[in-house]
Design an enzyme around this catalytic site. Structure first.
Site, PDB file in Angstrom:
ATOM      1  N   PRO A  97      20.458  30.323  37.557  1.00  0.00           N
ATOM      2  CG  PRO A  97      20.809  30.084  35.266  1.00  0.00           C
ATOM      3  CD  PRO A  97      20.142  30.959  36.278  1.00  0.00           C
ATOM      4  N   GLY A 101      27.592  31.263  34.695  1.00  0.00           N
ATOM      5  CA  GLY A 101      28.118  32.586  34.373  1.00  0.00           C
ATOM      6  C   GLY A 101      27.168  33.728  34.662  1.00  0.00           C
ATOM      7  CG  LEU A 102      23.398  33.816  33.967  1.00  0.00           C
ATOM      8  CD1 LEU A 102      21.905  33.540  33.782  1.00  0.00           C
ATOM      9  CD2 LEU A 102      23.809  34.951  33.035  1.00  0.00           C
ATOM     10  N   GLY A 103      26.369  34.673  37.828  1.00  0.00           N
ATOM     11  CA  GLY A 103      26.669  35.266  39.137  1.00  0.00           C
ATOM     12  C   GLY A 103      25.860  34.706  40.285  1.00  0.00           C
ATOM     13  CB  SER A 104      24.045  31.528  40.886  1.00  0.00           C
ATOM     14  OG  SER A 104      24.843  30.509  41.399  1.00  0.00           O
ATOM     15  CB  ALA A 106      28.408  37.137  43.277  1.00  0.00           C
ATOM     16  CB  ALA A 107      23.079  36.649  43.208  1.00  0.00           C
ATOM     17  CG  ASP A 148      31.027  37.344  38.931  1.00  0.00           C
ATOM     18  OD1 ASP A 148      31.357  37.977  37.911  1.00  0.00           O
ATOM     19  OD2 ASP A 148      30.745  36.133  38.931  1.00  0.00           O
TER      20      ASP A 148
HETATM   21  O1  PMV Z   1      31.663  32.610  35.168  1.00  0.00           O
HETATM   22  P1  PMV Z   1      31.547  33.839  35.947  1.00  0.00           P
HETATM   23  O2  PMV Z   1      30.310  34.595  35.736  1.00  0.00           O
HETATM   24  O3  PMV Z   1      31.858  33.654  37.394  1.00  0.00           O
HETATM   25  O4  PMV Z   1      32.599  34.864  35.368  1.00  0.00           O
HETATM   26  C1  PMV Z   1      33.917  34.787  35.608  1.00  0.00           C
HETATM   27  C2  PMV Z   1      34.597  35.944  34.960  1.00  0.00           C
HETATM   28  C3  PMV Z   1      36.086  35.728  34.802  1.00  0.00           C
HETATM   29  O5  PMV Z   1      36.597  36.919  34.241  1.00  0.00           O
HETATM   30  C4  PMV Z   1      36.371  34.579  33.872  1.00  0.00           C
HETATM   31  C5  PMV Z   1      36.750  35.457  36.145  1.00  0.00           C
HETATM   32  C6  PMV Z   1      36.815  36.645  37.072  1.00  0.00           C
HETATM   33  O6  PMV Z   1      37.144  36.429  38.240  1.00  0.00           O
HETATM   34  O7  PMV Z   1      36.594  37.786  36.649  1.00  0.00           O
END
Ligand code: PMV
Length: 309
Positions: A97, A101-104, A106-107, A148
């Site tokens: 999704p 926050g699950l890295g979509s 970057a993936a 990520d």
């Molecule tokens: O929301 P995400 O999964 O992209 O996580 C970000 C993680 C943070 O620590 C808030 C930001 C970062 O760049 O590490």
């Protein structure tokens, strides 16, 4: 034809503090993934992108320089020294999704880089793929810590400290996570900027919280390497309290964290930027079903079960 894939991820410990140089732990989530296919043609037309999940198709030269897909393709072709690229069709699909926050982001970038590397019959190391993915992450996040792209490109649990050599660490005993989605999209860029402003107003207080979070990540690594999974739950609870203190939780995340604990989770916390997105709970195998049910009853839009090994 060539295919590239990359998993999703969760941050188990240390989000936000990792932007300020403290350690963090992230693990890949193979149950969701991005998949990119590169094929030749259509001829004399350029590079055609089908972003299936967004129901969008476009030629690469129709979008701006700062479009994440365009930037990823251009950087990768440059890295592979492909001077004048052939006509290509690139199809992107992802079950991760977006903005949860699950890295979509970057993936998708990592899968795209891998597919191009295979297509041109080249080789790049995981570190090189991670570095290229980071370039795209800058477009999404502004000032990403780099965690990520690292966990997604290496596909292994990582202990990450900004600017330091990556440490892949040993998981002595596998453990199970339940990930619950609030259904609320969250902008990492905005939340990270808010935290930056709050830190500028009260640097001592925020640095003290970041230090605490960093200590928790260190202790968690120690526990995971020794198979002392029973200690991780309390550390997750403590990390969640600190994330509440720095102001990145929200009622929907708190409700899911609470529901997971009521369902018998050993510990739970929000994961990623916060203010929406997902939370993660540590469960004993026999409580995984119960915790998943409690999360759904508390309003989770989606629940993923994964084992870290
Ligand atoms: O929301 P995400 O999964 O992209 O996580 C970000 C993680 C943070 O620590 C808030 C930001 C970062 O760049 O590490």
């Amino acid at each position: 034809m060539a295919i590239g894939r990359a998993p999703g991820k969760v941050i188990l410990f240390g989000e936000h503090a990792v932007v300020y140089g403290r350690p963090a732990i992230a693990v890949p989530v193979a149950e969701v993934q991005a998949e990119v296919m590169v094929e030749p043609g259509p001829y004399r037309q350029g590079i055609l992108i089908h972003a299936h999940d967004l129901e969008e198709s476009f030629y690469l030269d129709e979008v701006g320089d700062d479009h994440p897909i365009r930037r990823t393709v251009v950087n990768t072709l440059h890295r592979l020294r492909v001077g004048s690229p052939p006509d290509l069709t690139i199809s992107i699909r992802s079950t991760i999704p977006i903005a949860r926050g699950l890295g979509s982001g970057a993936a998708v970038a990592t899968a795209l880089i891998r597919a191009l590397v295979h297509y041109f019959d080249e080789y790049l190391s995981s570190q090189e793929i991670s570095d290229l993915t980071y370039e795209t992450e800058i477009l999404h996040h502004g000032n990403p810590s780099g965690i990520d792209n690292t966990v997604v490109a290496f596909g292994k649990p990582v202990y990450y400290v900004r600017g330091q050599k990556l440490e892949i660490f040993w998981v002595q005993r596998p453990f199970t996570l339940v990930i619950g989605d609030t259904g609320i999209p969250s902008s990492t860029r905005e939340v990270v900027e808010d935290v930056r402003r709050a830190w500028e107003r009260a640097p001592q207080q925020y640095d003290a919280w970041f230090d605490e979070i960093g200590r928790i990540a260190q202790e968690a690594r120690w526990a995971i390497e020794r198979g002392r999974i029973d200690e991780l739950g309390a550390l997750m609870d403590e990390n969640h309290r600190l994330l509440q203190a720095i102001g990145v939780s929200c009622p929907a995340l708190d409700a899911l964290v609470q529901a997971a604990r009521q369902g018998g989770a050993l510990g739970a916390k929000l994961c990623g930027a916060g203010r929406g997105g997902n939370m993660v709970a540590l469960v004993a195998e026999h409580t995984a079903g119960q915790v998943s049910m409690m999360l759904r009853l508390a309003g989770a839009r989606n629940v993923i079960l994964t084992t870290v090994r």
